[in-house]
Every structure is written in structure tokens, then in C-alpha cells.
Design a protein around this motif. Structure first.
Motif, short mmCIF file in Angstrom:
data_model
loop_
_atom_site.label_atom_id
_atom_site.label_comp_id
_atom_site.label_asym_id
_atom_site.label_seq_id
_atom_site.Cartn_x
_atom_site.Cartn_y
_atom_site.Cartn_z
N LEU A 52 0.86 -1.19 0.00
CA LEU A 52 0.00 0.00 0.00
C LEU A 52 0.89 1.23 0.00
CD1 LEU A 52 -2.90 1.09 0.10
CD2 LEU A 52 -2.73 1.05 2.60
N ARG A 53 0.87 1.95 -1.09
CA ARG A 53 1.78 3.09 -1.28
C ARG A 53 1.44 4.24 -0.34
NH1 ARG A 53 3.07 5.01 -7.30
NH2 ARG A 53 3.73 2.83 -7.26
N GLY A 54 2.48 4.86 0.18
CA GLY A 54 2.32 6.09 0.95
C GLY A 54 2.26 5.90 2.45
N VAL A 55 2.08 4.66 2.91
CA VAL A 55 1.96 4.43 4.35
C VAL A 55 3.33 4.46 5.01
CG1 VAL A 55 1.25 2.79 6.13
CG2 VAL A 55 -0.16 3.09 4.08
N ARG A 56 3.43 5.22 6.08
CA ARG A 56 4.62 5.28 6.93
C ARG A 56 4.14 5.30 8.37
NH1 ARG A 56 6.15 5.18 2.35
NH2 ARG A 56 7.97 6.19 1.39
N ASP A 57 5.08 5.15 9.30
CA ASP A 57 4.76 5.41 10.70
C ASP A 57 4.14 6.79 10.77
OD1 ASP A 57 4.77 5.56 13.51
OD2 ASP A 57 6.78 6.38 13.50
N SER A 58 3.11 6.94 11.59
CA SER A 58 2.33 8.17 11.61
C SER A 58 3.17 9.40 11.93
CB SER A 58 1.18 8.05 12.61
OG SER A 58 1.67 7.86 13.93
N LYS A 59 4.25 9.25 12.69
CA LYS A 59 5.10 10.40 13.04
C LYS A 59 5.78 11.00 11.82
CE LYS A 59 7.78 8.21 15.92
NZ LYS A 59 7.16 6.86 15.75
N LEU A 60 5.92 10.21 10.76
CA LEU A 60 6.65 10.66 9.58
C LEU A 60 5.76 11.29 8.52
CD1 LEU A 60 9.04 7.59 9.15
CD2 LEU A 60 9.45 9.71 10.41
N LEU A 61 4.47 11.37 8.80
CA LEU A 61 3.50 11.88 7.83
C LEU A 61 2.88 13.18 8.32
CD1 LEU A 61 1.66 8.52 7.09
CD2 LEU A 61 3.27 9.68 5.56
N SER A 62 2.51 14.03 7.39
CA SER A 62 1.76 15.23 7.74
C SER A 62 0.32 14.86 8.06
CB SER A 62 1.77 16.22 6.58
OG SER A 62 1.02 15.70 5.49
N ALA A 63 -0.37 15.74 8.77
CA ALA A 63 -1.77 15.48 9.10
C ALA A 63 -2.63 15.25 7.85
CB ALA A 63 -2.33 16.61 9.95
N PRO A 64 -2.51 16.07 6.78
CA PRO A 64 -3.31 15.80 5.58
C PRO A 64 -3.00 14.46 4.95
CG PRO A 64 -2.49 18.06 5.56
CD PRO A 64 -1.80 17.37 6.68
N ASP A 65 -1.72 14.07 4.95
CA ASP A 65 -1.36 12.77 4.38
C ASP A 65 -1.97 11.62 5.20
OD1 ASP A 65 0.05 13.85 2.28
OD2 ASP A 65 2.02 13.64 3.24
N ARG A 66 -1.94 11.76 6.51
CA ARG A 66 -2.55 10.71 7.35
C ARG A 66 -4.04 10.61 7.08
NH1 ARG A 66 1.05 12.89 11.53
NH2 ARG A 66 -0.68 14.18 12.32
N GLU A 67 -4.72 11.75 7.04
CA GLU A 67 -6.16 11.76 6.79
C GLU A 67 -6.49 11.10 5.45
OE1 GLU A 67 -8.81 12.78 8.45
OE2 GLU A 67 -8.00 13.92 10.16
N ALA A 68 -5.69 11.39 4.42
CA ALA A 68 -5.95 10.83 3.10
C ALA A 68 -5.75 9.32 3.07
CB ALA A 68 -5.04 11.50 2.07
N LEU A 69 -4.88 8.81 3.94
CA LEU A 69 -4.59 7.38 3.95
C LEU A 69 -5.66 6.56 4.65
CD1 LEU A 69 -0.75 7.38 4.65
CD2 LEU A 69 -1.88 6.39 2.64
N VAL A 70 -6.43 7.17 5.55
CA VAL A 70 -7.37 6.39 6.35
C VAL A 70 -8.32 5.56 5.50
CG1 VAL A 70 -9.34 6.57 7.92
CG2 VAL A 70 -7.22 7.76 8.45
N PRO A 71 -9.06 6.12 4.53
CA PRO A 71 -9.97 5.27 3.75
C PRO A 71 -9.23 4.23 2.91
CG PRO A 71 -9.87 7.49 2.82
CD PRO A 71 -9.18 7.55 4.14
N LYS A 72 -8.02 4.53 2.48
CA LYS A 72 -7.24 3.56 1.71
C LYS A 72 -6.86 2.37 2.60
CE LYS A 72 -5.29 7.11 -1.32
NZ LYS A 72 -4.05 7.78 -1.80
N ILE A 73 -6.43 2.66 3.83
CA ILE A 73 -6.08 1.59 4.76
C ILE A 73 -7.30 0.75 5.09
CG2 ILE A 73 -5.31 1.13 7.13
CD1 ILE A 73 -3.48 3.63 6.84
N GLN A 74 -8.42 1.41 5.31
CA GLN A 74 -9.64 0.68 5.67
C GLN A 74 -10.09 -0.26 4.55
OE1 GLN A 74 -12.11 4.04 6.68
NE2 GLN A 74 -11.58 3.92 8.85
N ARG A 75 -9.93 0.16 3.29
CA ARG A 75 -10.27 -0.71 2.16
C ARG A 75 -9.26 -1.85 2.02
NH1 ARG A 75 -11.44 4.37 -0.29
NH2 ARG A 75 -9.41 4.34 -1.34
N TRP A 76 -8.00 -1.55 2.31
CA TRP A 76 -6.89 -2.49 2.12
C TRP A 76 -6.91 -3.61 3.16
CZ3 TRP A 76 -2.43 -2.73 5.46
CH2 TRP A 76 -1.32 -3.43 4.94
N ALA A 77 -7.31 -3.30 4.37
CA ALA A 77 -7.23 -4.24 5.48
C ALA A 77 -8.33 -5.29 5.40
CB ALA A 77 -7.35 -3.49 6.80
#
Length: 238
Positions: A52-77
Motif C-alpha cells: 500500500l503506497r504512501g503508508v509510513r509510521d504516523s510520526k513521519l507523515l503530515s496530518a493531511p497525508d494521514r487523513e488521506a490514507l485512512v480510507p485507503k487503509i480501511q479498504r486495504w485491510a
């Protein structure tokens, strides 16, 4: 975005042990002065999961990047969950017991869809598994709560190396940040919309001026005089 991308290499090693569903687990909020500790769990199906592209430990991501990843992670899991333990619970039971309660609340969400065969837990201490014996004064946790019954494998820096754990850290961070922003509306003056309850100098100064509120961890040293327990440099922002 910085840091080397986590992979599924370690997760896939569990296929050799006959495991199919593997959960990655991480916590946020351990080093905060206010608000809950929050635990994320993300389950992957090792027989079908892709990267899954773009995922990093949350400390390494900006808040907008984390927010954008949430639905992608939920679909992926294959399944996912996020659990919390409040500041009051931390005060009443201690940090480790509160982490265990939050983790098992996430576990109860996960098993509605699929029961993991094993869990990878970031760090070197297994706070997720149930305690083997009650304390001298009895276990403060309610026995009615579901407990993780899968083998737990701790791994230092799993949030940097394991994609499922990094994904869990993102879900936990985003949900806890949203809670703290909501709390900031109810308890203005502490800057929780910015500091998310962590031990910044401005937050400590605000506690000196306003006093602690119900969402503060009252058993911790909160003001500017002495740093609170458990707050190390590596914990700020977790």
C-alpha cells in the motif's frame, strides 16, 4: 514524506507458521498529558495482501497525508479497529493497564470481521496480552471485556518496518487527533487543537494558569515545574 517505506516482509514470514490473518498493532498518546491512549489494529490476509503506497509510521507523515490514507487503509485491510482508554482510566489503573484496555477494545472490533492468528506489536513489551495473574488488590480492568487470545510478537521499530503496524499507527493517530480537536472546543485554552495534549511548554504553562481539567491525567505532574512521568523526547507527538 520521509523515511524508508515499511514492507510486508516480516508479516509474510508468518505464512511458514501456518498463519493467514496477521494483525499489526501500535499505540499513540502514551506521552501525552491529556486525553486518551489510543491503539490501532490492522489485519492483513497474508495469502492475498499487496503493498500500500504512501503508508509510513504516523510520526513521519503530515496530518493531511494521514487523513488521506485512512480510507485507503480501511479498504486495504481484512479488518481494523481503534480503541481508547481515557485519562481517568490511566489515572485509575496505570498506563500499561490502560494500553491493554484500549488494545483489547480495538481487538473486539477486529474480530467482528476476522480473528487474527497472531499479532505484531510495536516495541519490546507485550502490554496487549491479558495479565496472567491479578494484582494483590485485584485486577482493575473489567473481566467482561474481550481480550486478545492470539500470540503476540513484539518487535522494536515495527512501526518503521512493518506495513501493517505502520497502517495501524496511522488509524490510531488520526482518530486520537480528531478526539483532541473535539476536546479543544469543550476545554479551550490548552491548545489541544495544536498540541493534541502533548507536553509542549505552552500546554504546561496553560495548565499552570488554568489548572487541570477532567481530560488531564491527574496522577501525572502536569505543570512547568517538573516534567511528567513517561514523557521522554521520543514520546512527544506519539
Amino acid at each position: 514524506m520521509t523515511g524508508k517505506a515499511p514492507t510486508l516482509r516480516y508479516e509474510r514470514s508468518f505464512l511458514a507458521e501456518g498463519h493467514r490473518f496477521l494483525a499489526g498493532c501500535d499505540e499513540v498518546g502514551r506521552g501525552a498529558l491529556a486525553g486518551p491512549v489510543t491503539v490501532g489494529l490492522v489485519v492483513v490476509d497474508l495469502t492475498t495482501v499487496k503493498g500500500l503506497r504512501g503508508v509510513r509510521d504516523s510520526k513521519l507523515l503530515s496530518a493531511p497525508d494521514r487523513e488521506a490514507l485512512v480510507p485507503k487503509i480501511q479498504r486495504w485491510a481484512a479488518s481494523y479497529g481503534v480503541g481508547h482508554a481515557t485519562a481517568a482510566e490511566i489515572d485509575a489503573t496505570g498506563l500499561m493497564a490502560a494500553l491493554r484496555a484500549a488494545g483489547n477494545r480495538a481487538w473486539s472490533q477486529v474480530i467482528r470481521e476476522v480473528r487474527p492468528d497472531a499479532v505484531i506489536l510495536d516495541g519490546n513489551h507485550n502490554w496487549l496480552a491479558p495479565v496472567s495473574q491479578g494484582s494483590l488488590f485485584g485486577d482493575a480492568e473489567t473481566s467482561s471485556e474481550v481480550s486478545c487470545d492470539a500470540p503476540v510478537h513484539t518487535r522494536i521499530k515495527a512501526d518503521l518496518q512493518c506495513l501493517s503496524v505502520a497502517a495501524a499507527s496511522v488509524l490510531a493517530k488520526v482518530e486520537r487527533d480528531r478526539l483532541m480537536i473535539d476536546f479543544a472546543q469543550d476545554y479551550p485554552g490548552y491548545g489541544w487543537d495544536v498540541n493534541k495534549g502533548y507536553a509542549t511548554s505552552a500546554h504546561r504553562a496553560a495548565i499552570d494558569g488554568l489548572g487541570p481539567c477532567v481530560e488531564h491525567r491527574r496522577t501525572w505532574r502536569l505543570g512547568t515545574a517538573i516534567a511528567g512521568p513517561g514523557v521522554a523526547a521520543g514520546d512527544i507527538g506519539r
